[in-house]
Design an enzyme around this catalytic site. Structure first.
Site, mmCIF file in Angstrom:
data_model
loop_
_atom_site.group_PDB
_atom_site.id
_atom_site.type_symbol
_atom_site.label_atom_id
_atom_site.label_comp_id
_atom_site.label_asym_id
_atom_site.label_seq_id
_atom_site.Cartn_x
_atom_site.Cartn_y
_atom_site.Cartn_z
ATOM 1 C CG PHE A 1 -5.468 -36.482 18.527
ATOM 2 C CD1 PHE A 1 -6.206 -36.404 19.868
ATOM 3 C CD2 PHE A 1 -6.281 -36.960 17.360
ATOM 4 C CE1 PHE A 1 -7.783 -36.422 19.774
ATOM 5 C CE2 PHE A 1 -7.649 -37.076 17.289
ATOM 6 C CZ PHE A 1 -8.422 -36.802 18.619
ATOM 7 C CE LYS B 1 4.177 -39.257 12.702
ATOM 8 N NZ LYS B 1 3.700 -38.179 13.539
ATOM 9 C CD GLU C 1 1.392 -34.904 12.767
ATOM 10 O OE1 GLU C 1 0.911 -35.829 13.312
ATOM 11 O OE2 GLU C 1 1.300 -34.747 11.584
ATOM 12 C CB SER D 1 -7.855 -42.231 10.847
ATOM 13 O OG SER D 1 -6.927 -41.904 9.582
ATOM 14 C CB CYS E 1 -10.350 -46.390 19.350
ATOM 15 S SG CYS E 1 -9.617 -47.173 20.500
ATOM 16 C CD GLU F 1 -12.951 -42.990 13.807
ATOM 17 O OE1 GLU F 1 -12.244 -42.794 12.836
ATOM 18 O OE2 GLU F 1 -12.751 -43.304 14.727
HETATM 19 P P1 NAD Z 1 -4.437 -40.073 11.772
HETATM 20 O O1 NAD Z 1 -4.630 -41.354 11.265
HETATM 21 O O2 NAD Z 1 -4.886 -38.795 11.481
HETATM 22 O O3 NAD Z 1 -2.884 -39.681 12.450
HETATM 23 C C1 NAD Z 1 -2.402 -40.669 13.587
HETATM 24 C C2 NAD Z 1 -0.870 -40.757 13.019
HETATM 25 O O4 NAD Z 1 -0.404 -40.992 11.986
HETATM 26 C C3 NAD Z 1 -0.138 -39.373 13.380
HETATM 27 O O5 NAD Z 1 1.003 -39.389 13.980
HETATM 28 C C4 NAD Z 1 0.043 -38.797 11.991
HETATM 29 O O6 NAD Z 1 1.062 -37.969 12.058
HETATM 30 C C5 NAD Z 1 0.299 -40.134 11.296
HETATM 31 N N1 NAD Z 1 0.139 -39.939 9.713
HETATM 32 C C6 NAD Z 1 -0.909 -39.555 9.114
HETATM 33 N N2 NAD Z 1 -0.790 -39.844 7.879
HETATM 34 C C7 NAD Z 1 0.298 -40.844 7.797
HETATM 35 C C8 NAD Z 1 1.011 -41.704 6.586
HETATM 36 N N3 NAD Z 1 0.272 -41.236 5.365
HETATM 37 N N4 NAD Z 1 2.006 -41.989 6.960
HETATM 38 C C9 NAD Z 1 2.592 -42.186 7.918
HETATM 39 N N5 NAD Z 1 1.709 -41.882 9.208
HETATM 40 C C10 NAD Z 1 0.703 -40.769 8.985
HETATM 41 O O7 NAD Z 1 -5.107 -40.084 13.395
HETATM 42 P P2 NAD Z 1 -5.654 -39.276 14.545
HETATM 43 O O8 NAD Z 1 -6.456 -38.064 14.126
HETATM 44 O O9 NAD Z 1 -4.337 -38.800 15.159
HETATM 45 O O10 NAD Z 1 -6.288 -40.427 15.483
HETATM 46 C C11 NAD Z 1 -7.577 -40.647 15.532
HETATM 47 C C12 NAD Z 1 -7.658 -41.829 14.899
HETATM 48 O O11 NAD Z 1 -6.966 -42.795 15.299
HETATM 49 C C13 NAD Z 1 -9.337 -42.009 15.000
HETATM 50 O O12 NAD Z 1 -9.632 -42.682 13.510
HETATM 51 C C14 NAD Z 1 -9.131 -43.246 15.928
HETATM 52 O O13 NAD Z 1 -10.449 -44.243 15.840
HETATM 53 C C15 NAD Z 1 -7.858 -43.775 15.616
HETATM 54 N N6 NAD Z 1 -7.594 -44.786 16.753
HETATM 55 C C16 NAD Z 1 -7.673 -46.168 16.894
HETATM 56 C C17 NAD Z 1 -7.296 -46.753 17.988
HETATM 57 C C18 NAD Z 1 -7.508 -48.092 18.080
HETATM 58 O O14 NAD Z 1 -7.240 -48.751 18.874
HETATM 59 N N7 NAD Z 1 -8.092 -48.909 16.931
HETATM 60 C C19 NAD Z 1 -6.878 -46.336 19.107
HETATM 61 C C20 NAD Z 1 -6.956 -44.630 19.025
HETATM 62 C C21 NAD Z 1 -7.331 -43.955 17.948
#
Ligand code: NAD
Length: 509
Positions: free
Chosen positions: A151, A175, A178, A228, A283, A385
């Site tokens: 997000f 994708k 959401e 995540s 991140c 985190e």
């Molecule tokens: P999230 O993991 O909850 O969701 C990320 C995406 O994955 C969403 O689009 C979600 O719909 C999708 N998703 C969730 N479960 C899934 C599954 N089982 N299979 C496929 N897709 C799935 O993360 P979030 O809350 O949207 O974002 C924040 C997280 O992202 C934090 O942990 C942050 O550290 C990380 N992040 C990392 C970086 C990096 O460069 N390492 C950059 C930005 C964000």
């Protein structure tokens, strides 16, 4: 505010998804309902695969200059529409408008880097492996890639995936999160406006169902995620089973270390930006601040003073520094962590819970800057985190203790040191187990020319995003070994040996 019914963008057209559940999209600054998003079906996700696969068969053969001309056009349209794009990010993700503008600008810079793909994608040649044998490495596209966005960077993650994927001759299914789909709706309009061939980029909204169609499909070449660590691990397993190439960036717990010789003013401005910019939802956000004991009390006081005076509020208000967090659930999770910190005995030096807000923002999802002091490394708030504006401050005796704390974390995204000392700097760069290191910078995000990504649980898969890593991920090396021999009946007049001898005899004469 205009209510948006989010559509998918498939085969070059926006399509409304029918007969499925829709999720509500909120403006986190106000709690207002601003739209709805379809949880697209497996059938729709499959249609996107078919469309992108079909597109790949001709897109990969397009002359590279023509492919890259679409990137130039994308870049120009993004420049023309930059304010619209930033407002989209500041609305559903509620990143403060000034940071949202910065995010769009960064994507434009990534696009500029990707425009040099004709140079970046060049292979290698090794001449004269043996008599009349040369070797050549060619970088070729793989097919259709799928990518899932978090997000918190709806635009940046588009930039990390799509320009590199399509510039190297692949096609892409994206994708969005959401929770922040509006930026990609605007990008769909731009793809349409520049006449990007249908299927080169498809946008499918929804949840994990979309990605679940990718792992076993023979038409899919690879999968990318920024999200995540929990999601990255699930996707890594599925990619392993399905034999898909993967680039999966995960969560983080980043440390800022202040040494005794650090410049306090520089540190404080970087601490504020790193820990409270985007409400700590980056991140590369600082989450732990380690301070050596000589300056601990003085610096802690300055940190609390600076954080206390931060103005936070509506993401569209130009006088505000920090916006809300993404959702009511995120706010509740962050507040739970604050309670855990208190329960485990850390000292709450600044409490951001339940801040008074103006009427317009009373239903927004606000947590003010929060600081725990005297935190020890084994506390949950120091290990997990939190992804919000909550900082744990730790006292350390020296550089070695700080490096030990950083390296004990399962995460390894970023770590920053504040010092003027060359020895400290070099030792920190050498010994810290994190993918991105900052020296006197609070957000150690590499420029688009360079790769971006962590190590350990912050990054699963091999390649990082951007730069040469991005090119390598989206291409496969083909190695050709070529023996060349004269055709039957061909009589060589000049061979390599006689030519050399000729030159020698000319020189001698
Ligand atoms: P999230 O993991 O909850 O969701 C990320 C995406 O994955 C969403 O689009 C979600 O719909 C999708 N998703 C969730 N479960 C899934 C599954 N089982 N299979 C496929 N897709 C799935 O993360 P979030 O809350 O949207 O974002 C924040 C997280 O992202 C934090 O942990 C942050 O550290 C990380 N992040 C990392 C970086 C990096 O460069 N390492 C950059 C930005 C964000």
């Amino acid at each position: 505010m205009e209510f948006t019914r989010v559509k998918n963008f498939i085969d070059g057209e926006f399509v409304e998804e029918a007969g499925v559940e829709y999720l509500t999209i909120y403006n986190p600054s106000t709690g207002e309902q601003i739209g709805e998003l379809p949880l697209s079906s497996t059938e729709t996700a499959q249609k996107a695969i078919d469309s992108s696969y079909e597109a790949y068969l001709s897109w990969k053969n397009l002359p590279i200059a023509k492919r890259v001309s679409y990137l130039f056009n994308l870049r120009q349209k993004m420049i023309d529409k930059r304010e619209d794009l930033a407002v989209a990010i500041a609305t559903d993700q509620a990143k403060h408008i000034s940071e949202a503008r910065g995010e769009v600008q960064r994507v434009i810079e990534i696009m500029e880097t990707a425009c040099s793909i004709p140079t970046l994608i060049q292979g290698e040649t090794l001449e004269g492996i043996s008599d009349n044998i040369n070797g050549r490495v060619i970088k070729q596209p793989l097919g259709v890639f799928g990518g899932v966005a978090p997000f918190n960077f709806p635009a940046l993650v588009f930039g990390w995936f799509i320009p590199y994927a399509i510039g190297t001759g692949n096609t892409f299914i994206f994708k969005p999160s959401e929770q922040s789909p509006l930026f990609m709706q605007k990008m769909g309009e731009i793809f349409h406006a520049i006449g990007l061939p249908k299927g080169v980029v498809n946008i499918v909204n929804g949840d994990r169902v979309v990605a679940d169609t990718w792992y076993d499909s023979p038409k899919m070449a690879g999968v990318c995620l920024v999200g995540s660590t929990a999601t990255a691990k699930k996707m890594a397993e599925a990619c392993g089973r399905g034999g898909k190439r993967s680039m999966l960036l995960g969560g983080a717990k980043n440390v800022l270390l202040a040494m005794e010789d650090c410049n306090h003013e520089l540190f404080i401005s970087n601490f504020i930006n790193s820990c409270y910019g985007s409400a700590g939802q980056r991140c590369l956000a600082g989450s732990i601040v380690a301070v050596v004991d000589e300056i601990y009390d003085e610096l802690l006081e300055k940190m609390v003073e600076a954080a206390k005076n931060l103005i936070f509020g509506d993401a569209m208000d130009p006088d505000v520094y920090m916006g809300p967090v993404i959702s009511a659930q995120a706010k509740a999770r962050i507040e739970d962590y604050i309670q855990i910190g208190i329960d485990q005995g850390s000292r709450l030096a600044l409490d951001g819970r339940n801040p008074p807000m103006p009427e317009k923002n009373e239903n927004g999802y606000f947590v003010g800057p929060t600081i725990f002091a005297d935190v020890t490394p084994c506390r949950r708030i120091a290990q997990e985190e939190i992804f919000g504006p909550v900082v744990s401050v730790m006292k350390v005796s020296d550089l070695d203790e700080a490096i030990g704390i950083i390296n004990a974390s399962p995460f390894g995204n970023g770590a920053c040191i504040f010092t003027q000392n060359l020895y400290y700097t070099e030792k920190f760069i050498q010994e810290v187990n994190a993918g991105m290191i900052g020296v006197n910078v609070g957000i150690c995000a590499p420029h688009p020319y360079l790769p971006f990504g962590g190590i350990k649980d912050s990054h699963l898969g091999t390649n990082k995003v951007q730069g040469k890593d991005g090119i390598d991920f989206f291409t496969q090396n083909k190695i050709a070994t070529v023996r060349y021999a004269p055709p039957a009946g061909y009589v060589e007049k000049v061979t390599r040996r006689t030519e050399t001898a000729g030159v020698r005899s000319c020189v001698a004469a």
